[in-house]
Design a protein around this motif. Structure first.
Motif, PDB file in Angstrom:
ATOM      1  N   SER A 117      76.651  57.176   8.190  1.00 45.19           N
ATOM      2  CA  SER A 117      75.098  56.122   7.593  1.00 45.19           C
ATOM      3  C   SER A 117      75.973  55.683   6.934  1.00 45.19           C
ATOM      4  CB  SER A 117      74.882  57.323   6.926  1.00 45.19           C
ATOM      5  OG  SER A 117      75.428  58.114   5.868  1.00 45.19           O
ATOM      6  N   ARG A 118      77.203  55.467   5.494  1.00 45.61           N
ATOM      7  CA  ARG A 118      77.685  55.260   4.678  1.00 45.61           C
ATOM      8  C   ARG A 118      78.280  53.973   5.428  1.00 45.61           C
ATOM      9  NH1 ARG A 118      81.342  59.364   1.493  1.00 45.61           N
ATOM     10  NH2 ARG A 118      79.734  60.316   0.687  1.00 45.61           N
ATOM     11  N   VAL A 119      79.196  54.478   6.565  1.00 45.77           N
ATOM     12  CA  VAL A 119      79.893  53.462   8.128  1.00 45.77           C
ATOM     13  C   VAL A 119      78.356  52.081   7.989  1.00 45.77           C
ATOM     14  CG1 VAL A 119      80.875  52.308   9.961  1.00 45.77           C
ATOM     15  CG2 VAL A 119      81.374  54.452   8.509  1.00 45.77           C
ATOM     16  N   LYS A 120      77.406  52.682   8.783  1.00 43.05           N
ATOM     17  CA  LYS A 120      76.062  51.345   8.896  1.00 43.05           C
ATOM     18  C   LYS A 120      76.427  50.435   7.229  1.00 43.05           C
ATOM     19  CE  LYS A 120      72.127  51.822  11.331  1.00 43.05           C
ATOM     20  NZ  LYS A 120      70.590  52.522  11.387  1.00 43.05           N
ATOM     21  N   ALA A 121      75.832  51.087   6.280  1.00 43.22           N
ATOM     22  CA  ALA A 121      74.966  50.490   5.427  1.00 43.22           C
ATOM     23  C   ALA A 121      76.433  49.739   4.461  1.00 43.22           C
ATOM     24  CB  ALA A 121      75.138  51.762   4.020  1.00 43.22           C
ATOM     25  N   SER A 122      78.069  50.346   4.917  1.00 41.47           N
ATOM     26  CA  SER A 122      79.113  49.307   4.755  1.00 41.47           C
ATOM     27  C   SER A 122      78.820  47.781   5.670  1.00 41.47           C
ATOM     28  CB  SER A 122      80.821  49.807   4.944  1.00 41.47           C
ATOM     29  OG  SER A 122      80.232  50.916   3.867  1.00 41.47           O
ATOM     30  N   ILE A 123      78.032  47.992   6.546  1.00 43.61           N
ATOM     31  CA  ILE A 123      78.106  46.884   7.801  1.00 43.61           C
ATOM     32  C   ILE A 123      76.983  45.947   7.935  1.00 43.61           C
ATOM     33  CG2 ILE A 123      77.595  46.227  10.221  1.00 43.61           C
ATOM     34  CD1 ILE A 123      79.150  49.378  10.704  1.00 43.61           C
ATOM     35  N   GLU A 124      75.579  46.662   7.215  1.00 40.23           N
ATOM     36  CA  GLU A 124      74.581  46.286   6.664  1.00 40.23           C
ATOM     37  C   GLU A 124      75.032  45.172   5.625  1.00 40.23           C
ATOM     38  OE1 GLU A 124      71.720  49.341   5.825  1.00 40.23           O
ATOM     39  OE2 GLU A 124      71.606  49.310   8.175  1.00 40.23           O
ATOM     40  N   VAL A 125      75.605  45.989   4.370  1.00 40.60           N
ATOM     41  CA  VAL A 125      76.470  44.968   3.406  1.00 40.60           C
ATOM     42  C   VAL A 125      76.894  43.490   4.019  1.00 40.60           C
ATOM     43  CG1 VAL A 125      77.071  44.368   1.331  1.00 40.60           C
ATOM     44  CG2 VAL A 125      75.692  46.489   1.626  1.00 40.60           C
ATOM     45  N   VAL A 126      77.720  43.953   4.182  1.00 42.72           N
ATOM     46  CA  VAL A 126      78.235  43.476   4.819  1.00 42.72           C
ATOM     47  C   VAL A 126      78.113  41.415   6.307  1.00 42.72           C
ATOM     48  CG1 VAL A 126      80.697  42.478   6.561  1.00 42.72           C
ATOM     49  CG2 VAL A 126      80.898  44.103   5.142  1.00 42.72           C
ATOM     50  N   GLN A 127      77.117  42.370   6.556  1.00 44.13           N
ATOM     51  CA  GLN A 127      76.191  41.123   7.575  1.00 44.13           C
ATOM     52  C   GLN A 127      75.207  40.310   6.356  1.00 44.13           C
ATOM     53  OE1 GLN A 127      74.252  44.061  10.057  1.00 44.13           O
ATOM     54  NE2 GLN A 127      75.582  43.523  11.579  1.00 44.13           N
ATOM     55  N   ALA A 128      74.279  41.102   5.062  1.00 45.95           N
ATOM     56  CA  ALA A 128      73.172  40.438   4.551  1.00 45.95           C
ATOM     57  C   ALA A 128      74.319  39.723   4.265  1.00 45.95           C
ATOM     58  CB  ALA A 128      73.365  41.180   3.556  1.00 45.95           C
ATOM     59  N   VAL A 129      75.526  39.903   3.025  1.00 47.27           N
ATOM     60  CA  VAL A 129      76.397  38.860   2.307  1.00 47.27           C
ATOM     61  C   VAL A 129      76.499  37.770   3.383  1.00 47.27           C
ATOM     62  CG1 VAL A 129      78.603  38.866   1.177  1.00 47.27           C
ATOM     63  CG2 VAL A 129      77.649  40.732   0.901  1.00 47.27           C
ATOM     64  N   GLN A 130      77.390  38.346   4.246  1.00 54.95           N
ATOM     65  CA  GLN A 130      77.440  37.004   5.330  1.00 54.95           C
ATOM     66  C   GLN A 130      75.870  35.743   5.470  1.00 54.95           C
ATOM     67  OE1 GLN A 130      80.111  36.294   6.967  1.00 54.95           O
ATOM     68  NE2 GLN A 130      80.062  34.720   7.530  1.00 54.95           N
ATOM     69  N   GLU A 131      74.933  36.467   5.801  1.00 55.52           N
ATOM     70  CA  GLU A 131      73.666  36.157   6.249  1.00 55.52           C
ATOM     71  C   GLU A 131      73.363  35.056   4.722  1.00 55.52           C
ATOM     72  OE1 GLU A 131      69.669  35.001   7.286  1.00 55.52           O
ATOM     73  OE2 GLU A 131      71.789  35.295   8.404  1.00 55.52           O
ATOM     74  N   LEU A 132      73.658  35.396   3.542  1.00 57.73           N
ATOM     75  CA  LEU A 132      73.255  34.703   2.453  1.00 57.73           C
ATOM     76  C   LEU A 132      74.166  33.982   2.286  1.00 57.73           C
ATOM     77  CD1 LEU A 132      72.186  34.975  -0.558  1.00 57.73           C
ATOM     78  CD2 LEU A 132      74.162  36.961  -1.417  1.00 57.73           C
ATOM     79  N   LYS A 133      75.196  34.453   2.822  1.00 56.96           N
ATOM     80  CA  LYS A 133      76.234  33.032   2.653  1.00 56.96           C
ATOM     81  C   LYS A 133      76.033  31.847   3.543  1.00 56.96           C
ATOM     82  CE  LYS A 133      81.838  31.875   2.628  1.00 56.96           C
ATOM     83  NZ  LYS A 133      83.149  33.157   2.881  1.00 56.96           N
ATOM     84  N   THR A 134      75.548  31.992   4.731  1.00 57.06           N
ATOM     85  CA  THR A 134      75.065  31.249   6.013  1.00 57.06           C
ATOM     86  C   THR A 134      73.841  31.196   5.082  1.00 57.06           C
ATOM     87  OG1 THR A 134      75.827  32.739   7.669  1.00 57.06           O
ATOM     88  CG2 THR A 134      74.611  31.020   8.186  1.00 57.06           C
ATOM     89  N   SER A 135      72.629  31.431   4.298  1.00 62.95           N
ATOM     90  CA  SER A 135      71.659  30.799   4.455  1.00 62.95           C
ATOM     91  C   SER A 135      71.670  29.552   2.668  1.00 62.95           C
ATOM     92  CB  SER A 135      70.567  31.795   3.746  1.00 62.95           C
ATOM     93  OG  SER A 135      70.512  32.730   4.492  1.00 62.95           O
ATOM     94  N   ILE A 136      72.743  30.353   2.303  1.00 61.70           N
ATOM     95  CA  ILE A 136      73.053  29.186   0.644  1.00 61.70           C
ATOM     96  C   ILE A 136      73.489  28.029   1.084  1.00 61.70           C
ATOM     97  CG2 ILE A 136      74.304  29.134  -1.107  1.00 61.70           C
ATOM     98  CD1 ILE A 136      73.495  32.006  -1.759  1.00 61.70           C
TER      99      ILE A 136
END
Length: 784
Positions: A117-136
């Motif tokens: 679950s920690r690995v999955k959460a880390s992946i989601e955070v990384v994906q969200a940050v990537q999504e944030l960077k792409t969106s901005i």
């Protein structure tokens, strides 16, 4: 196999007796037993205790055998129980080992799950940050390209990311670039402000240019960046400008009597049209109920423009001056009105009715001008209430309409039950509207005093121009129709204001005016009808002819006002029922509570009927006492002149042939009521007829009791009374039941005289409802 042992109730009782020791009596100090009675009392207590113990011992010995058998059976179960116990211990030992193994395996699995679950959460955070960077980055590029639809979509994507991720240190370390060096929250805030400023500027530019496409384009972008309130404010400002433009195009000079009401009507129609056309668009992009924000701004604009219109109306129409004049106006007193403006008999000249009003008030107040002012103010109030009904129907029930459904048009009537079917809060912006409060103030300060003056002055004029139509059947005066024409006009105009407070207040005032200015004045004119009959100069035949002529005119005048009162009562009932059953009331009031209060207020106006009926009753009694009562008693003397009921067979046959009593009565009765049927209304004639009958029957009874009867004479009396009753029934629509009630005592007296024994008389009288007392029965029997 061990046989189960059944424990009986007796064994249980015996066991309980054995186990429960007998209660010991309290120890007594022997030194306290100082008398023979105390010693005997203590000895009896010990004897009773001894008897109890003997009984318990006997019961125990008798149940010993059963107890022994039960104990042996229980002893046989020992081996079974011990075997079960051993098997349970063995099973528990085996399960304990398995449980320990499962606990070790489960612990390792939980550790693995937590790490996963920690690995999955880390992946989601990384994906969200990537999504944030792409969106901005995409958002910044879309703004540079002025692709506002793409920019709003990217802003939505960025705004959908968890705020904790956006504000995290990882995002702050990864997302910023050389072109966007700020932290992600600051960057998003800056970009949102840029979009908002751009959208506002573009929307206002499109609104100023009337570019509908760009107006719709940018209006729907505001909620996509989370700025619904700003978008609605801009939209409301735009539609308010449309309202201002439409009202500004109206003519400014008050040339028409409905100029100002036309201004307000145009204003309200513009608001209703905008809400009707724009509500689906607003609620499609902003959500259900969001039209309230736009409507609030529209009503604020309506308050500003409407109050200005009301103020101009007050100044142009000189309302304050007219209200002051109406309050100072001196109406003619009731007595003055009759003296100065006597009613005109049909065919006479009306020159006497052209005298000016007292104090020259007619030069100051023009009823036609006041009528126009009242109509205009009522129209303004009615249009405001129509807008109120529309907004209640649109905005309070808007959530019940789906976006795809057809919403009702502005002109649609929203049923009262649909608007007020639930105990919802009021539409506050309508109830708190300054324009609504201003109109309510005008209704109270201007409409009510002007309407009261108009009604009273019109009724006064109707009395002054009153003309008695003595040729019609029934005879009436012109003031009746004139008064009720004005009353009907006033009530319907009052309803058209749609103001419940004004309706409640004015309904009481109208009732008072009808009581005092109509019913009381007609009463005074009736009182004065016979006043000058005796003041006749001259002598001889000319004087008698003049007196007869005046009496005839006075009688005709009196009867005409009696007919006015009866017809007025009928008109009142008919008018109230017409209003209660018509559409005007439902169109004026749509909130259930207001509608019910309006019905009560209108029903209150019907109370005028009681006043008319009361004056009518006293007037009929006065006319009867003046003209008919003195002529009633001689009727009986003439009818029974030379009549005897001491008859043998020959005399009875002759009386049957001559039928003098019936013929004389018919002749006298027709002479008595000659001409009244043609002059009176049917109701008044029935009341007059009934009064004459009721007054006649009492002396008739006394006259009969002064006569003597044979058996045939009693039969003749019964036939005479029945024939007269039949004749009277044919002469009036006066209820036959009421007429028989009036003749019931006479009929029972005649019936009693025809019977031979008291038992038969008692039976007959009881079946018809005895109206005679015992002493009266005896006195009637004495007449035979």
């Amino acid at each position: 196999m061990v046989t189960p042992v059944t424990v009986t109730e007796d064994s249980k009782a015996a066991t309980q007796d054995q186990e429960a020791p007998a209660a010991k009596p309290p120890l007594v100090d022997l030194s306290t037993l100082t008398s023979r009675s105390l010693i005997e009392q203590h000895l009896s207590t010990l004897s009773a205790r001894e008897s109890t113990l003997d009984a318990q011992l006997t019961a125990l010995i008798s149940s010993r055998t059963r107890l022994t058998k039960q104990l042996d059976a229980l002893e046989g179960l020992r081996e079974v129980v011990e075997g079960v116990h051993a098997e349970a211990e063995h099973m528990a030992h085996e399960i304990r080992g398995v449980a320990m193994t499962a606990e070790r395996v489960g612990g390792k699995v939980r550790v693995l799950d937590e790490e996963q679950s920690r690995v999955k959460a880390s992946i989601e955070v990384v994906q969200a940050v990537q999504e944030l960077k792409t969106s901005i980055a995409g958002l910044d590029g879309a703004i540079q390209r002025q692709d506002w639809e793409a920019a709003t979509r990217l802003m939505q994507r960025a705004s959908a990311i968890d705020p904790e991720v956006v504000a995290s240190g990882f995002a702050e370390a990864v997302v910023p670039t050389s072109s966007l060096p700020l932290s992600p929250p600051q960057t998003l805030s800056t970009l949102r402000a840029t979009l908002l400023d751009t959208f506002l500027t573009s929307f206002r530019t499109a609104a100023g240019a009337g570019d509908t496409n760009n107006i719709n384009r940018f209006f729907k972008l505001f909620p996509m960046i989370g700025e619904e309130d700003t978008g609605l404010d801009a939209y409301a400002e735009w539609v308010s400008g449309i309202v201002r433009a439409k009202t500004a195009a109206l003519p400014t000079k008050a040339q028409s009597p409905t100029h100002f009401s036309g201004h307000l009507t145009a204003l309200f129609e513009a608001i209703a049209l905008i809400i009707s056309q724009h509500q689906p668009v607003v609620e499609k992009y902003y959500g259900s109920g969001k039209m309230l924000n736009v409507a609030q701004k529209l009503l604020e604009e309506a308050d500003r423009l409407g109050i200005k219109t009301i103020q101009n109306w007050q100044d142009e129409r000189r309302i304050r001056q007219k209200v002051a004049e109406m309050k100072e106006y001196r109406f003619l007193g009731l007595g003055q009105g009759v003296k100065r403006r006597p009613p005109v008999i049909a065919g006479q000249s009306r020159t006497l009715d052209q005298s000016p009003n007292v104090g020259g008030e007619e030069d100051k107040a023009d009823p036609r001008e006041v009528d126009a002012l009242l109509a205009e103010l009522a129209l303004m109030s009615g249009r405001w209430q129509l807008l109120r009904r529309f907004l209640y129907g649109r905005l309070k029930v808007s959530t019940s309409f789906n976006i795809g459904d057809d919403a009702p048009p502005p002109s649609a009537k929203v049923p009262a039950a649909k608007v007020a079917e639930e105990d919802e809060p009021e539409l506050k912006m309508m109830e708190d509207s300054e324009l609504g409060k201003s109109l309510s103030t005008q209704l109270q300060a201007a409409y009510e005093p002007l309407e009261v003056w108009y009604l009273r002055s019109s009724i006064e004029k109707a009395h002054q121009m009153d003309e008695l139509d003595t040729l019609a059947q029934p005879s009436l005066s012109s003031s009746l129709d004139d008064t009720f024409y004005i009353l009907k006009k006033t009530l319907y105009r009052l309803l058209s204001t749609s103001s419940i407070r004004t309706l409640v207040s004015m309904s009481r005032e109208i009732r008072n005016i009808m009581d005092k200015d109509v019913a009381d004045l007609w009463k005074i004119r009736m009182d004065q009808a016979f006043r000058d009959v005796g003041n006749i100069t001259g002598v001889g035949r000319a004087r008698e002819e003049e007196k007869e002529r005046r009496e005839k005119e006075a009688k005709a005048t009196f009867i005409i006002y009696l007919n006015n009162l009866d017809t007025a009562a009928e008109y009142t009932v008919r008018l109230v029922e017409e209003i209660l059953g018509g559409e005007a009331l439902l169109q004026a009031f749509f909130v259930e509570d207001e509608l019910e209060r309006a019905r009560i207020a209108i029903v209150g106006v019907r109370g005028v009927e009681d006043k008319f009926r009361g004056v009518l009753k006293s007037g009929l009694d006065h006319l009867f006492n003046q003209l008919l009562r003195p002529r009633l008693r001689p009727i009986l003397t003439d009818v029974y002149k030379d009549v005897s009921y001491i008859l043998d067979e020959d005399a009875y046959a002759e009386a049957e042939y001559r039928d003098d009593v019936r013929k004389r009565f018919i002749k006298a009765w027709e002479n008595l009521l000659s001409g009244y049927r043609e002059l009176f209304t049917p109701t008044n004639f029935n009341l007059f007829f009934a009064t004459a009958v009721n007054v006649l029957v009492r002396p008739w009874e006394s006259h009969i009791r002064g006569m003597k009867f044979t058996e045939l004479g009693a039969l003749r009396l019964d036939r005479d009374i029945r024939s007269i009753l039949s004749y009277l029934s044919s002469q009036s629509s006066y209820s036959s039941g009421s007429l028989r009630e009036s003749f019931s005592r006479l009929q029972q007296i005649a019936t009693l005289l025809t019977l031979d024994n008291p038992e038969e008389a008692e039976e007959v009288l009881s079946t018809t409802g005895n109206r005679l007392t015992t002493s009266e029965v005896k006195s009637v029997w004495a007449l035979r």
